[in-house]
Design a protein around this motif. Structure first.
Motif, PDB file in Angstrom:
ATOM      1  N   ASP A  19      35.348  44.107  35.280  1.00 23.22           N
ATOM      2  CA  ASP A  19      35.684  45.530  35.869  1.00 23.22           C
ATOM      3  C   ASP A  19      35.436  45.238  37.398  1.00 23.22           C
ATOM      4  OD1 ASP A  19      36.205  46.709  33.575  1.00 23.22           O
ATOM      5  OD2 ASP A  19      34.351  47.592  33.634  1.00 23.22           O
ATOM      6  N   SER A  20      34.540  44.749  38.077  1.00 24.73           N
ATOM      7  CA  SER A  20      34.417  44.614  39.500  1.00 24.73           C
ATOM      8  C   SER A  20      35.427  43.673  40.039  1.00 24.73           C
ATOM      9  CB  SER A  20      32.974  44.217  40.056  1.00 24.73           C
ATOM     10  OG  SER A  20      32.395  43.088  39.526  1.00 24.73           O
ATOM     11  N   LEU A  21      35.698  42.773  39.146  1.00 24.63           N
ATOM     12  CA  LEU A  21      36.614  41.636  39.478  1.00 24.63           C
ATOM     13  C   LEU A  21      38.145  42.215  39.566  1.00 24.63           C
ATOM     14  CD1 LEU A  21      37.723  38.602  39.764  1.00 24.63           C
ATOM     15  CD2 LEU A  21      38.202  38.725  37.576  1.00 24.63           C
ATOM     16  N   LEU A  22      38.609  43.030  38.719  1.00 25.75           N
ATOM     17  CA  LEU A  22      39.723  43.707  38.815  1.00 25.75           C
ATOM     18  C   LEU A  22      39.877  44.691  40.191  1.00 25.75           C
ATOM     19  CD1 LEU A  22      40.470  44.632  35.142  1.00 25.75           C
ATOM     20  CD2 LEU A  22      41.766  42.939  36.667  1.00 25.75           C
ATOM     21  N   THR A  23      38.658  45.402  40.354  1.00 26.28           N
ATOM     22  CA  THR A  23      38.385  46.362  41.463  1.00 26.28           C
ATOM     23  C   THR A  23      38.668  45.506  42.856  1.00 26.28           C
ATOM     24  OG1 THR A  23      37.010  47.850  40.416  1.00 26.28           O
ATOM     25  CG2 THR A  23      36.913  47.843  42.623  1.00 26.28           C
ATOM     26  N   ASN A  24      38.102  44.399  42.772  1.00 28.09           N
ATOM     27  CA  ASN A  24      38.066  43.477  44.007  1.00 28.09           C
ATOM     28  C   ASN A  24      39.623  43.167  44.419  1.00 28.09           C
ATOM     29  OD1 ASN A  24      35.513  44.178  44.860  1.00 28.09           O
ATOM     30  ND2 ASN A  24      34.732  42.218  43.810  1.00 28.09           N
ATOM     31  N   VAL A  25      40.254  42.472  43.411  1.00 31.63           N
ATOM     32  CA  VAL A  25      41.447  41.752  43.352  1.00 31.63           C
ATOM     33  C   VAL A  25      42.350  43.055  43.904  1.00 31.63           C
ATOM     34  CG1 VAL A  25      43.252  40.761  42.086  1.00 31.63           C
ATOM     35  CG2 VAL A  25      40.925  39.986  41.799  1.00 31.63           C
ATOM     36  N   LYS A  26      42.269  44.284  43.182  1.00 27.62           N
ATOM     37  CA  LYS A  26      43.273  45.294  43.322  1.00 27.62           C
ATOM     38  C   LYS A  26      43.017  45.736  44.811  1.00 27.62           C
ATOM     39  CE  LYS A  26      42.122  48.388  40.274  1.00 27.62           C
ATOM     40  NZ  LYS A  26      42.120  49.575  39.160  1.00 27.62           N
ATOM     41  N   SER A  27      41.994  45.767  45.397  1.00 23.48           N
ATOM     42  CA  SER A  27      41.655  45.839  46.815  1.00 23.48           C
ATOM     43  C   SER A  27      42.497  44.801  47.910  1.00 23.48           C
ATOM     44  CB  SER A  27      40.067  45.865  47.235  1.00 23.48           C
ATOM     45  OG  SER A  27      40.087  46.207  48.587  1.00 23.48           O
ATOM     46  N   LEU A  28      42.194  43.572  47.450  1.00 24.89           N
ATOM     47  CA  LEU A  28      42.924  42.636  48.168  1.00 24.89           C
ATOM     48  C   LEU A  28      44.568  42.891  48.147  1.00 24.89           C
ATOM     49  CD1 LEU A  28      40.832  39.334  47.105  1.00 24.89           C
ATOM     50  CD2 LEU A  28      41.081  40.547  49.561  1.00 24.89           C
ATOM     51  N   ILE A  29      45.020  43.200  47.033  1.00 26.04           N
ATOM     52  CA  ILE A  29      46.359  43.388  46.593  1.00 26.04           C
ATOM     53  C   ILE A  29      46.867  44.644  47.687  1.00 26.04           C
ATOM     54  CG2 ILE A  29      48.181  43.953  44.821  1.00 26.04           C
ATOM     55  CD1 ILE A  29      46.489  42.289  42.972  1.00 26.04           C
ATOM     56  N   PHE A  30      46.108  45.724  47.533  1.00 25.88           N
ATOM     57  CA  PHE A  30      46.428  46.759  48.467  1.00 25.88           C
ATOM     58  C   PHE A  30      46.628  46.239  49.947  1.00 25.88           C
ATOM     59  CE2 PHE A  30      45.084  50.352  50.834  1.00 25.88           C
ATOM     60  CZ  PHE A  30      46.427  51.453  50.729  1.00 25.88           C
ATOM     61  N   GLN A  31      45.507  45.678  50.248  1.00 23.61           N
ATOM     62  CA  GLN A  31      45.569  45.331  51.629  1.00 23.61           C
ATOM     63  C   GLN A  31      46.592  44.369  51.861  1.00 23.61           C
ATOM     64  OE1 GLN A  31      41.613  43.749  53.477  1.00 23.61           O
ATOM     65  NE2 GLN A  31      40.721  44.528  51.335  1.00 23.61           N
ATOM     66  N   ALA A  32      47.129  43.430  51.002  1.00 22.10           N
ATOM     67  CA  ALA A  32      48.276  42.493  51.271  1.00 22.10           C
ATOM     68  C   ALA A  32      49.408  43.252  51.398  1.00 22.10           C
ATOM     69  CB  ALA A  32      48.019  41.440  50.279  1.00 22.10           C
ATOM     70  N   MET A  71      49.090  33.047  65.581  1.00 24.89           N
ATOM     71  CA  MET A  71      48.237  33.305  64.351  1.00 24.89           C
ATOM     72  C   MET A  71      49.129  32.782  63.229  1.00 24.89           C
ATOM     73  SD  MET A  71      45.700  35.397  63.686  1.00 24.89           S
ATOM     74  CE  MET A  71      44.607  36.234  63.780  1.00 24.89           C
ATOM     75  N   MET A  72      48.277  32.368  62.227  1.00 22.57           N
ATOM     76  CA  MET A  72      48.754  31.605  60.797  1.00 22.57           C
ATOM     77  C   MET A  72      49.336  32.740  60.020  1.00 22.57           C
ATOM     78  SD  MET A  72      46.216  28.943  59.975  1.00 22.57           S
ATOM     79  CE  MET A  72      45.954  27.302  60.800  1.00 22.57           C
ATOM     80  N   LYS A  73      50.345  32.476  59.467  1.00 26.65           N
ATOM     81  CA  LYS A  73      51.013  33.503  58.308  1.00 26.65           C
ATOM     82  C   LYS A  73      50.168  33.424  57.113  1.00 26.65           C
ATOM     83  CE  LYS A  73      54.954  35.552  56.362  1.00 26.65           C
ATOM     84  NZ  LYS A  73      56.660  35.298  56.225  1.00 26.65           N
ATOM     85  N   LYS A  74      49.435  34.436  56.659  1.00 27.03           N
ATOM     86  CA  LYS A  74      48.857  34.500  55.133  1.00 27.03           C
ATOM     87  C   LYS A  74      49.407  34.693  53.876  1.00 27.03           C
ATOM     88  CE  LYS A  74      44.450  35.738  57.583  1.00 27.03           C
ATOM     89  NZ  LYS A  74      43.457  36.872  57.748  1.00 27.03           N
ATOM     90  N   ALA A  75      48.908  34.317  52.889  1.00 30.80           N
ATOM     91  CA  ALA A  75      49.562  35.044  51.532  1.00 30.80           C
ATOM     92  C   ALA A  75      48.092  35.159  50.885  1.00 30.80           C
ATOM     93  CB  ALA A  75      50.329  33.840  50.997  1.00 30.80           C
ATOM     94  N   LEU A  76      48.190  35.955  49.745  1.00 31.62           N
ATOM     95  CA  LEU A  76      47.249  36.152  48.727  1.00 31.62           C
ATOM     96  C   LEU A  76      47.845  35.211  47.332  1.00 31.62           C
ATOM     97  CD1 LEU A  76      44.750  37.577  47.549  1.00 31.62           C
ATOM     98  CD2 LEU A  76      46.023  39.414  47.095  1.00 31.62           C
ATOM     99  N   LEU A  77      46.956  34.666  46.759  1.00 27.41           N
ATOM    100  CA  LEU A  77      47.350  33.827  45.636  1.00 27.41           C
ATOM    101  C   LEU A  77      46.425  34.789  44.757  1.00 27.41           C
ATOM    102  CD1 LEU A  77      47.135  30.006  46.123  1.00 27.41           C
ATOM    103  CD2 LEU A  77      49.157  31.706  46.259  1.00 27.41           C
ATOM    104  N   VAL A  78      46.708  35.046  43.589  1.00 33.47           N
ATOM    105  CA  VAL A  78      45.958  35.587  42.407  1.00 33.47           C
ATOM    106  C   VAL A  78      46.300  34.703  41.422  1.00 33.47           C
ATOM    107  CG1 VAL A  78      45.661  37.703  40.961  1.00 33.47           C
ATOM    108  CG2 VAL A  78      46.181  37.900  43.474  1.00 33.47           C
ATOM    109  N   ILE A  79      44.930  34.105  40.977  1.00 32.04           N
ATOM    110  CA  ILE A  79      45.159  32.977  39.905  1.00 32.04           C
ATOM    111  C   ILE A  79      44.669  33.595  38.669  1.00 32.04           C
ATOM    112  CG2 ILE A  79      44.276  30.832  39.152  1.00 32.04           C
ATOM    113  CD1 ILE A  79      43.740  30.180  42.172  1.00 32.04           C
TER     114      ILE A  79
END
Length: 175
Positions: free
Chosen positions: A26-39, A1-9
């Motif tokens: 607002d929805s952008l921040l909500t979605n990015v926060k969700s990705l950050i939490f998952q990561a 499995m490939m090792k992943k990383a999240l890029l927040v630009i």
């Protein structure tokens, strides 16, 4: 499995200025926060890309607008990469940092769809990274000719040549 990383630009305070807030901020921040939490929950590395703008720019280096948005503030283990062009790899340490962490798959989110997000997706693909674009986690502003939503939709279609495109809720960081 490939090792992943999240890029927040470029999710920086200057992109949320009163009267000129990025589209659906607002929805952008909500979605990015969700990705950050998952990561963070899966111990996936997060790389924040921070644009250093020139004097007078909303992202002018070392001003309040330059700061990463407080709703998505980095934690100690997160890496912050400074850049001065739309390409997150050009004249930065990003590729070296990704290699140091043995990253092969990038999940990309952030601002500005048609500039930094687009350029970074294409460059990552050209550098042999697997790329996933979080289709609901990047944004821009209306142009003179087309709306921000049209720009986002267009890039979600075009960038399929370079990345898998998925809504943030369908992205998993678990290996």
């Amino acid at each position: 499995m490939m090792k992943k990383a999240l890029l927040v630009i470029d999710v920086q305070v200057g992109m949320f200025q009163e009267g000129n807030v990025v589209y659906k901020g607002d929805s952008l921040l909500t979605n990015v926060k969700s990705l950050i939490f998952q990561a963070h929950s899966s111990e996936t590395p997060i790389f924040y890309i921070q644009h250093n703008g020139p004097s007078g720019h909303p992202l002018e280096y070392r001003t309040s607008g330059w700061e990463i948005h407080p709703e998505i503030a980095p934690k100690n283990q997160d890496v912050i990469i400074q850049k001065t062009t739309p390409d997150s790899f050009f004249n930065t340490s990003l590729d070296d940092e990704l290699k140091k962490h043995e990253i092969e798959h990038l999940v990309i989110a952030g601002i500005q769809t048609e500039a930094c997000v687009d350029t970074t997706c294409r460059r990552a693909f050209s550098m042999d990274y697997k790329v996933t674009l979080a289709s609901d986690s990047h944004s821009t502003w209306d142009s003179e000719d087309i709306t921000a939503q049209q720009i986002i939709n267009h890039h979600n279609r075009v960038l399929r040549w370079f990345a898998d495109t998925s809504p943030s809720q369908d992205i998993s960081f678990k290996n």
